[in-house]
Each structure stands twice: as structure tokens, then as C-alpha cells.
Design a protein around this motif. Structure first.
Motif, short mmCIF file in Angstrom:
data_model
loop_
_atom_site.label_atom_id
_atom_site.label_comp_id
_atom_site.label_asym_id
_atom_site.label_seq_id
_atom_site.Cartn_x
_atom_site.Cartn_y
_atom_site.Cartn_z
N VAL A 1 -10.32 75.62 -38.38
CA VAL A 1 -12.42 75.63 -38.67
C VAL A 1 -11.70 75.66 -40.39
CG1 VAL A 1 -13.86 76.86 -39.26
CG2 VAL A 1 -13.50 77.17 -36.78
N ALA A 2 -10.71 76.41 -40.77
CA ALA A 2 -9.90 76.42 -42.71
C ALA A 2 -9.82 75.24 -42.84
CB ALA A 2 -9.37 77.66 -42.62
N ILE A 3 -9.23 74.27 -41.80
CA ILE A 3 -8.62 72.90 -42.40
C ILE A 3 -9.64 71.86 -43.03
CG2 ILE A 3 -6.99 71.10 -41.49
CD1 ILE A 3 -5.30 72.96 -40.00
N ILE A 4 -10.47 72.74 -41.65
CA ILE A 4 -11.64 71.18 -41.79
C ILE A 4 -12.39 71.52 -43.14
CG2 ILE A 4 -13.69 70.74 -40.59
CD1 ILE A 4 -12.72 71.30 -38.07
N MET A 5 -12.87 72.81 -43.05
CA MET A 5 -13.47 73.27 -44.41
C MET A 5 -13.34 72.83 -45.34
SD MET A 5 -15.10 76.77 -43.52
CE MET A 5 -16.17 76.98 -44.96
N GLU A 6 -11.92 72.61 -45.90
CA GLU A 6 -10.91 72.94 -47.04
C GLU A 6 -10.70 70.86 -46.97
OE1 GLU A 6 -9.81 73.55 -50.37
OE2 GLU A 6 -9.15 75.66 -48.85
N PHE B 1 -13.41 69.18 -46.70
CA PHE B 1 -14.49 68.97 -47.75
C PHE B 1 -14.12 69.10 -48.61
CE2 PHE B 1 -16.36 68.78 -42.57
CZ PHE B 1 -17.11 67.80 -43.08
N SER B 2 -13.76 70.25 -49.42
CA SER B 2 -13.41 70.69 -51.03
C SER B 2 -12.52 69.27 -51.17
CB SER B 2 -12.84 72.06 -50.63
OG SER B 2 -13.03 72.44 -52.19
N PHE B 3 -11.30 68.92 -50.54
CA PHE B 3 -10.53 68.29 -51.25
C PHE B 3 -11.20 66.72 -51.25
CE2 PHE B 3 -6.19 66.37 -50.37
CZ PHE B 3 -6.31 66.31 -51.40
N ARG B 4 -11.84 66.12 -50.10
CA ARG B 4 -12.64 65.27 -50.71
C ARG B 4 -13.03 65.32 -51.77
NH1 ARG B 4 -18.04 63.73 -48.35
NH2 ARG B 4 -18.12 60.98 -47.94
N THR B 5 -14.42 66.11 -51.89
CA THR B 5 -15.33 66.24 -52.89
C THR B 5 -14.45 66.05 -54.11
OG1 THR B 5 -16.38 67.50 -51.86
CG2 THR B 5 -17.02 67.73 -54.38
N VAL C 1 -17.65 74.44 -57.82
CA VAL C 1 -18.24 74.64 -57.36
C VAL C 1 -17.96 75.11 -55.05
CG1 VAL C 1 -20.36 75.36 -56.18
CG2 VAL C 1 -19.98 75.10 -58.60
N ALA C 2 -17.44 73.27 -55.16
CA ALA C 2 -17.24 73.26 -54.10
C ALA C 2 -16.25 73.67 -53.43
CB ALA C 2 -17.03 71.86 -53.23
N ALA C 3 -14.77 73.47 -54.56
CA ALA C 3 -13.97 74.72 -54.41
C ALA C 3 -14.42 76.13 -53.51
CB ALA C 3 -12.89 74.52 -55.19
N ASP D 1 -6.69 72.15 -53.74
CA ASP D 1 -7.23 71.95 -52.19
C ASP D 1 -5.48 71.40 -51.95
OD1 ASP D 1 -9.38 72.47 -52.74
OD2 ASP D 1 -10.24 70.56 -53.48
N LEU D 2 -4.85 70.51 -52.14
CA LEU D 2 -3.58 69.91 -51.75
C LEU D 2 -2.66 71.07 -51.05
CD1 LEU D 2 -2.03 67.27 -50.94
CD2 LEU D 2 -1.20 67.74 -52.96
N GLY D 3 -2.90 72.02 -52.05
CA GLY D 3 -1.82 73.33 -51.42
C GLY D 3 -2.54 74.31 -50.62
N ALA D 4 -3.86 74.47 -50.85
CA ALA D 4 -5.38 74.99 -49.62
C ALA D 4 -4.83 74.33 -48.25
CB ALA D 4 -6.20 75.29 -50.04
N LEU D 5 -4.98 73.36 -47.73
CA LEU D 5 -4.27 72.38 -46.85
C LEU D 5 -2.95 72.11 -46.52
CD1 LEU D 5 -6.17 69.06 -47.87
CD2 LEU D 5 -7.33 71.08 -45.56
N VAL D 6 -2.13 71.89 -47.48
CA VAL D 6 -0.36 72.16 -46.89
C VAL D 6 -0.67 73.52 -46.26
CG1 VAL D 6 1.89 71.48 -47.63
CG2 VAL D 6 -0.17 69.91 -48.22
N GLY D 7 -0.83 74.17 -46.63
CA GLY D 7 -0.64 75.76 -47.17
C GLY D 7 -1.21 75.80 -45.23
N LEU D 8 -2.57 76.19 -44.95
CA LEU D 8 -2.88 75.72 -43.56
C LEU D 8 -1.94 74.53 -42.56
CD1 LEU D 8 -7.19 75.66 -44.30
CD2 LEU D 8 -5.46 77.81 -44.07
N VAL D 9 -1.66 74.32 -42.46
CA VAL D 9 -0.56 73.51 -42.36
C VAL D 9 0.03 74.36 -41.46
CG1 VAL D 9 0.73 71.45 -41.68
CG2 VAL D 9 -1.48 71.32 -42.11
N PHE D 10 0.96 74.64 -43.04
CA PHE D 10 2.37 75.48 -42.42
C PHE D 10 1.68 76.82 -41.94
CE2 PHE D 10 4.39 73.96 -46.63
CZ PHE D 10 4.58 72.83 -46.23
N ALA D 11 1.00 77.60 -41.69
CA ALA D 11 0.63 78.37 -41.69
C ALA D 11 0.10 78.60 -39.91
CB ALA D 11 -0.55 79.27 -41.44
#
Length: 335
Positions: free
Chosen positions: A122-127, A129-133, A11-13, A166-176
Motif C-alpha cells: 500500500v505504501a508503494i502505491i501511495m508513494e 502517486f506522490s512521485f508521479r506528482t 504538499v502531495a509528498a 520520493d525516489l529514495g522512499a520508493l526504493v527503500g520500500l522495495v528494500f524493506a
């Protein structure tokens, strides 16, 4: 694994990805950045995947039927496998396709140059929190395992899937962010295409890992070594069973383990004593390994001579006046 913990992480993700997908898509419309488009589709795919995991969890709770006597617990594995396919096709392949076109078309970001950078931060910050959960909920059940072992050995697919997504999302955001920043600095859209391609390769790699691990669960995995040892101890530590002739385990679902064993018992036991003994052994198994909910124990008379001769592990001398073998007199018992 805690089903509630998995649901909380999903749900968090889901909430994070829906919000991120909308902002990324708006940024793409304003700037035309291929990295932003790839990340938009990535977040949409992730949102759909979390919806699939929630649906699989709900459908897996259905009661057993005559057609499906062991219930629907493994349906969670099916939906997790579909998630890997969606991530591969919708997320990874689309990003690679978009990178190919952007590479040949070129073109930098001409308008709203600050928008994609702000959105990505902003997306990295939000993601995060999801990854932390997901990390917090996984730690409740991970024990002393490394993260790699946890992903590979977990019988409930939800938390490993969310963790990798979530890990892929964070790394993908860094790539973007890398692709967009370099495009803004140089004015060359090739960097944007490169960032998009990196996102595509990342998502394809994660999808392949998920597919491999989920396929193993779909094929059927047995209990871990420590659980097998605990079950064997529970069977043999009392006077009811002389030895385990052979035993097999199989996960019917993330929280439901089937145990099937042929056990050697004394020929002097009556049918009543045998049934009472088997019930006692089953209770010990469930106390030792709570997920062992489906247990089948087949009593037999062990014969070392028959085993060493290679004719089988049970005695093959017929009971006088009977057409059955000693092991068959007791029959099968289980609960």
C-alpha cells in the motif's frame, strides 16, 4: 522554476508520508520488524523535511530590510540543506543503527505475518502517486535537460529535493519488502536486518547528494551559460554600449538573479544620454532573462592601450581640471 509547482509537489509528498508513517509504525508495533521501524522513521523524517521546505518557502517571501537588502530568497537553500542533514542523521544513520542491532539479535517475524507485506505494498502505491506528482511538476520546468542535469542545475531546491526523497522512499520500500519477505520465507531475521541496512545506505547516499548540491547554491551560483549569453547580447546589441569590460552574475534566490557589469561607453555621451542608455539596456536584460531583477551597470571609458599594458581596462587619463577619471565622471547607474 515555478514556486506553485514546487509547493504542490511538497504538499502531495507530505500528505502521503504522514499516512504512510502511521501505517508503517503500526505494522512495526505488531511485528517487531526492524525494516518497518526504519521505514517508519524514514517517513517521519520525510514528513518533517517537507514541513521544513514549506517553512523555508514562506520565510523566503519576506520583504528586504536594511540588514538584508537583497531579501531572504536564499533562505530556501538553507532549509533544503537542513533537510539533507535530517535525512542523513534521522533517516540514514538510524536505519544503520537499527540494522546493526537486528543483525546481532536475529529473530524472525512471529505474528501478524501478512501485515508488513500489505502495508509495504500500500505504501508503494501511495508513494508512487506522490512521485508521479513530483515528476509532473518538474517536467513543467525541466525542458530538455536529463534528470541528472535537472537535479544538479535547478536553482529552486524544492522539486529536486522532493524528487530524490520520493525516489529514495520508493526504493527503500522495495528494500524493506525484500527484507521482510525473505524473513517470512526463511524465518531468519538476518534478512530483515539486511533490508534495513540497505535502506540506511540509500538514505545516506541521497542525503550526501542533496548536501553537495545545496551547498553549491548556498555558496552562490551564477547564471547558466545560455542566460549569460542572452544577457551579454542584450547589453551589446544596441548603440548604448560599445563593449562589456567584465560582468558577473549571482543568484540571490531561486527566482532572483543579480547582474553586475562594467560597460564601455562613448566618451561623447552626456550624463543624461548615459543614464537614458543604461535604462534602455536594463530593460533589454530583463526582457531577455526575466529572473534578472537586480542589475548594476557601471559605465567606463574603455582603453585598449591600458588593457594591453596590464594597468586596467579603463582609461586612466585624468580629465583636465578634474581629480577624477573619465569613467568616474559618468558615475555608477543601475536599477
Amino acid at each position: 522554476m515555478s514556486a506553485n509547482g514546487g509547493t504542490k509537489a511538497i504538499v502531495a509528498a507530505l500528505l502521503a508520508n504522514v499516512g504512510i508513517a502511521v501505517t508503517k509504525f503500526i505494522a512495526f508495533l505488531l511485528t517487531g520488524s526492524s525494516s518497518m521501524l526504519a521505514e517508519s522513521i524514514h517517513s517521519v523524517a520525510d514528513s518533517g523535511n517537507q514541513g521544513l521546505l514549506l517553512l523555508g518557502g514562506k520565510r523566503a517571501k519576506r520583504e528586504a530590510t536594511p540588514q538584508h537588502p537583497f531579501g531572504y530568497g536564499r533562505e530556501r537553500y538553507i532549509y533544503a540543506f537542513i533537510v539533507s542533514i535530517v535525512l542523513f542523521s534521522v533517516g540514514g544513520l538510524f536505519a544503520l543503527y537499527e540494522a546493526y542491532h537486528k543483525w546481532h539479535e536475529g529473530g524472525g517475524i512471529e505474528e501478524y505475518k501478512a501485515v508488513p507485506v500489505v502495508v509495504l505494498v500500500v505504501a508503494i502505491i501511495m508513494e508512487s502517486f506522490s512521485f508521479r506528482t513530483a515528476i509532473k511538476e518538474s517536467n513543467h520546468v525541466r525542458g530538455n535537460q536529463s534528470w541528472v542535469k535537472f537535479v544538479r542545475r535547478a536553482k529552486a531546491p524544492e522539486l529536486p529535493v522532493v524528487l530524490l526523497e520520493d525516489l529514495g522512499a520508493l526504493v527503500g520500500l522495495v528494500f524493506a519488502l525484500f527484507g521482510v519477505s525473505m524473513t517470512l520465507i526463511t524465518g531468519d531475521g538476518v534478512w530483515d536486518a539486511l533490508g534495513t541496512a540497505m535502506i540506511g545506505v540509500l538514505l545516506v547516499a541521497i542525503a550526501i547528494i542533496l548536501a553537495i548540491e545545496t551547498k553549491s547554491l548556498l555558496l552562490g551560483e551564477g547564471a547558466e551559460t545560455h542566460d549569460v549569453a542572452a544577457i551579454e547580447k542584450a547589453i551589446t546589441e544596441g548603440p548604448e554600449v560599445e563593449r562589456i569590460i567584465h560582468m558577473k552574475t549571482l543568484y540571490l534566490g531561486p527566482e532572483e538573479l543579480m547582474v553586475a557589469a562594467k560597460i564601455g561607453v562613448s566618451a561623447r555621451h552626456s550624463a543624461e544620454e548615459l543614464a537614458r542608455g543604461i535604462n534602455t539596456v536594463e530593460a533589454r536584460i530583463r526582457a531577455a532573462v526575466p529572473t534578472a531583477r537586480v542589475i548594476y551597470l557601471e559605465p567606463d571609458i574603455y582603453s585598449a592601450a591600458a588593457a594591453s599594458a596590464g594597468t586596467g581596462t579603463a582609461a586612466h587619463t585624468a580629465v583636465p581640471g578634474s581629480e577624477t577619471e573619465p569613467g568616474d565622471v559618468a558615475g555608477r547607474a543601475g536599477g
